[in-house]
Design a protein around this motif. Structure first.
Motif, PDB file in Angstrom:
ATOM      1  N   VAL A 115     -13.951  -2.301 -12.367  1.00 18.03           N
ATOM      2  CA  VAL A 115     -15.316  -1.937 -12.008  1.00 18.03           C
ATOM      3  C   VAL A 115     -15.244  -0.999 -10.814  1.00 18.03           C
ATOM      4  O   VAL A 115     -14.792  -1.398  -9.729  1.00 18.03           O
ATOM      5  CB  VAL A 115     -16.167  -3.172 -11.678  1.00 18.03           C
ATOM      6  N   ASN A 116     -15.676   0.212 -11.013  1.00 18.60           N
ATOM      7  CA  ASN A 116     -15.578   1.236  -9.973  1.00 18.60           C
ATOM      8  C   ASN A 116     -16.831   1.262  -9.101  1.00 18.60           C
ATOM      9  O   ASN A 116     -17.947   1.248  -9.613  1.00 18.60           O
ATOM     10  CB  ASN A 116     -15.376   2.608 -10.622  1.00 18.60           C
ATOM     11  N   PRO A 117     -16.630   1.298  -7.770  1.00 24.06           N
ATOM     12  CA  PRO A 117     -17.788   1.319  -6.855  1.00 24.06           C
ATOM     13  C   PRO A 117     -18.593   2.609  -7.012  1.00 24.06           C
ATOM     14  O   PRO A 117     -18.061   3.643  -7.423  1.00 24.06           O
ATOM     15  CB  PRO A 117     -17.157   1.244  -5.461  1.00 24.06           C
ATOM     16  N   HIS A 126     -20.583 -10.444 -21.908  1.00 25.29           N
ATOM     17  CA  HIS A 126     -21.369  -9.438 -21.216  1.00 25.29           C
ATOM     18  C   HIS A 126     -21.460  -9.806 -19.738  1.00 25.29           C
ATOM     19  O   HIS A 126     -21.784 -10.961 -19.403  1.00 25.29           O
ATOM     20  CB  HIS A 126     -22.784  -9.353 -21.804  1.00 25.29           C
ATOM     21  N   ILE A 127     -21.200  -8.844 -18.897  1.00 21.67           N
ATOM     22  CA  ILE A 127     -21.310  -9.049 -17.460  1.00 21.67           C
ATOM     23  C   ILE A 127     -22.344  -8.045 -16.937  1.00 21.67           C
ATOM     24  O   ILE A 127     -22.158  -6.829 -17.057  1.00 21.67           O
ATOM     25  CB  ILE A 127     -19.961  -8.814 -16.738  1.00 21.67           C
ATOM     26  N   VAL A 128     -23.453  -8.587 -16.414  1.00 21.53           N
ATOM     27  CA  VAL A 128     -24.532  -7.719 -15.932  1.00 21.53           C
ATOM     28  C   VAL A 128     -25.128  -8.285 -14.634  1.00 21.53           C
ATOM     29  O   VAL A 128     -25.554  -9.445 -14.654  1.00 21.53           O
ATOM     30  CB  VAL A 128     -25.670  -7.604 -16.967  1.00 21.53           C
ATOM     31  N   PRO A 129     -25.205  -7.531 -13.563  1.00 21.49           N
ATOM     32  CA  PRO A 129     -24.556  -6.229 -13.378  1.00 21.49           C
ATOM     33  C   PRO A 129     -23.089  -6.421 -12.982  1.00 21.49           C
ATOM     34  O   PRO A 129     -22.728  -7.412 -12.363  1.00 21.49           O
ATOM     35  CB  PRO A 129     -25.352  -5.634 -12.208  1.00 21.49           C
ATOM     36  N   SER A 130     -22.262  -5.485 -13.327  1.00 25.15           N
ATOM     37  CA  SER A 130     -20.843  -5.558 -12.974  1.00 25.15           C
ATOM     38  C   SER A 130     -20.653  -5.274 -11.486  1.00 25.15           C
ATOM     39  O   SER A 130     -21.353  -4.428 -10.906  1.00 25.15           O
ATOM     40  CB  SER A 130     -20.031  -4.544 -13.791  1.00 25.15           C
ATOM     41  N   GLN A 173     -18.838   1.438 -14.298  1.00 25.69           N
ATOM     42  CA  GLN A 173     -19.378   1.677 -12.966  1.00 25.69           C
ATOM     43  C   GLN A 173     -20.083   0.425 -12.458  1.00 25.69           C
ATOM     44  O   GLN A 173     -20.687  -0.327 -13.227  1.00 25.69           O
ATOM     45  CB  GLN A 173     -20.388   2.827 -13.000  1.00 25.69           C
ATOM     46  N   GLU A 174     -19.995   0.236 -11.164  1.00 25.85           N
ATOM     47  CA  GLU A 174     -20.693  -0.872 -10.524  1.00 25.85           C
ATOM     48  C   GLU A 174     -22.178  -0.841 -10.891  1.00 25.85           C
ATOM     49  O   GLU A 174     -22.809   0.231 -10.915  1.00 25.85           O
ATOM     50  CB  GLU A 174     -20.536  -0.756  -9.000  1.00 25.85           C
ATOM     51  N   GLY A 175     -22.721  -2.015 -11.202  1.00 22.76           N
ATOM     52  CA  GLY A 175     -24.133  -2.119 -11.545  1.00 22.76           C
ATOM     53  C   GLY A 175     -24.428  -1.982 -13.027  1.00 22.76           C
ATOM     54  O   GLY A 175     -25.504  -2.388 -13.484  1.00 22.76           O
ATOM     55  N   ARG A 176     -23.459  -1.439 -13.789  1.00 20.67           N
ATOM     56  CA  ARG A 176     -23.669  -1.287 -15.224  1.00 20.67           C
ATOM     57  C   ARG A 176     -23.198  -2.539 -15.947  1.00 20.67           C
ATOM     58  O   ARG A 176     -22.644  -3.457 -15.363  1.00 20.67           O
ATOM     59  CB  ARG A 176     -22.914  -0.053 -15.727  1.00 20.67           C
ATOM     60  N   GLY A 212     -15.741  -6.886  -7.545  1.00 12.73           N
ATOM     61  CA  GLY A 212     -14.981  -8.133  -7.536  1.00 12.73           C
ATOM     62  C   GLY A 212     -14.731  -8.708  -8.913  1.00 12.73           C
ATOM     63  O   GLY A 212     -13.929  -9.636  -9.065  1.00 12.73           O
ATOM     64  N   ASP A 213     -15.394  -8.158  -9.930  1.00 13.32           N
ATOM     65  CA  ASP A 213     -15.148  -8.596 -11.304  1.00 13.32           C
ATOM     66  C   ASP A 213     -13.890  -7.962 -11.885  1.00 13.32           C
ATOM     67  O   ASP A 213     -13.450  -8.323 -12.979  1.00 13.32           O
ATOM     68  CB  ASP A 213     -16.332  -8.226 -12.216  1.00 13.32           C
ATOM     69  N   SER A 214     -13.312  -7.017 -11.187  1.00  8.87           N
ATOM     70  CA  SER A 214     -12.101  -6.354 -11.673  1.00  8.87           C
ATOM     71  C   SER A 214     -10.976  -7.379 -11.798  1.00  8.87           C
ATOM     72  O   SER A 214     -10.566  -7.994 -10.798  1.00  8.87           O
ATOM     73  CB  SER A 214     -11.690  -5.222 -10.713  1.00  8.87           C
ATOM     74  N   ALA A 215     -10.493  -7.562 -13.012  1.00 11.75           N
ATOM     75  CA  ALA A 215      -9.490  -8.589 -13.316  1.00 11.75           C
ATOM     76  C   ALA A 215      -9.097  -8.432 -14.779  1.00 11.75           C
ATOM     77  O   ALA A 215      -9.663  -7.620 -15.509  1.00 11.75           O
ATOM     78  CB  ALA A 215     -10.060  -9.991 -13.074  1.00 11.75           C
TER      79      ALA A 215
END
Lengths: 113, 110
Positions: B108-110, B76-80, B14-17, B83-86
């Motif tokens: 990454v789901n909005p 680690h990507i924080v927050p997701s 989820q977005e932000g996680r 646009g990070d979907s790839a």
């Protein structure tokens, strides 16, 4: 300009054809690379050019012939290919041969019929 | 024999996680590790790297951790963000050559 360009985007060729893939960069990079990526597989290194000279050939069949006419341009000449050579061909460059950070082009999708 | 393994073909967050992408390697001669991301119809683009003499490298929202004893690294990507979907590739370098993992598709789901 941090772009590596590749032409054509798509190519369909018969087994008796001769064709060429082109790759260009204007970042002043002194190392350039060809990779082959089959479907659902990671890219695999084919050739490395360092200062316009071939430095690595990963035992690639001679039907693939690389060429580096100048420091900005890299070609891959194709002749008598087989259907199993159908793949995405990626070009990359790096500032020098010792740099792992490579800049990739979008690739040429090759289909051999 | 795959020397760089990304065992998760896909990951959805989820977005932000936090997104955590994992990579294992078998060749102890690898001395440099990189993460690239790839959007459809584009070439892979460099994201972040780490030398084998370090255990952590951070760049904005992206952090790479290296555990040499376990031959494991993670991104680690924080927050997701959407646009990070790839597709994310783990790469390992040795003798000026790069070896790719198969990639992990991050959504990454909005």
């Amino acid at each position: 300009d941090t772009e590596v360009t590749q032409t054509p985007k798509h190519l369909v060729m018969g087994m008796t054809n001769k064709k060429s893939l082109k790759c260009e960069q204007h970042m002043g990079h002194r190392a350039m690379y060809w990779y082959k990526q089959k479907a659902k597989k990671p890219p695999e290194l084919m050739f490395v050019y360092s200062y316009e000279k071939l430095s690595i050939n990963e035992s690639v069949p001679s039907r693939f012939s690389p060429e580096c006419p100048n420091s900005s341009l890299l070609n891959l000449h194709l002749h008598a290919l087989q259907p199993e050579d159908s793949a995405l061909y990626l070009c990359a460059s790096s500032q020098d041969p010792g740099s792992y950070e490579q800049y990739f082009g979008p690739g040429t999708r090759l289909t051999v019929t | 024999d795959q020397q760089v393994k990304q065992n998760s073909p896909s990951l959805s967050v989820q977005e932000g996680r936090i997104s955590i992408l994992n990579c294992d390697y078998t060749n102890s001669m690898f001395d440099y590790f990189l993460w690239y991301k790839k959007y459809p119809a584009e070439g892979p683009t460099f994201l972040i790297s780490i030398s084998s003499i370090k255990d952590k490298n951070e760049d904005g929202r992206f952090t790479v951790f290296l555990n040499k004893s376990a031959k494991h690294l993670s991104l680690h990507i924080v927050p997701s963000q959407p646009g990070d979907s790839a597709v994310y590739f783990c790469l390992a370098g040795s003798n000026y050559k790069l070896t790719f993992g198969k990639g992990t598709l991050l959504t990454v789901n909005p």
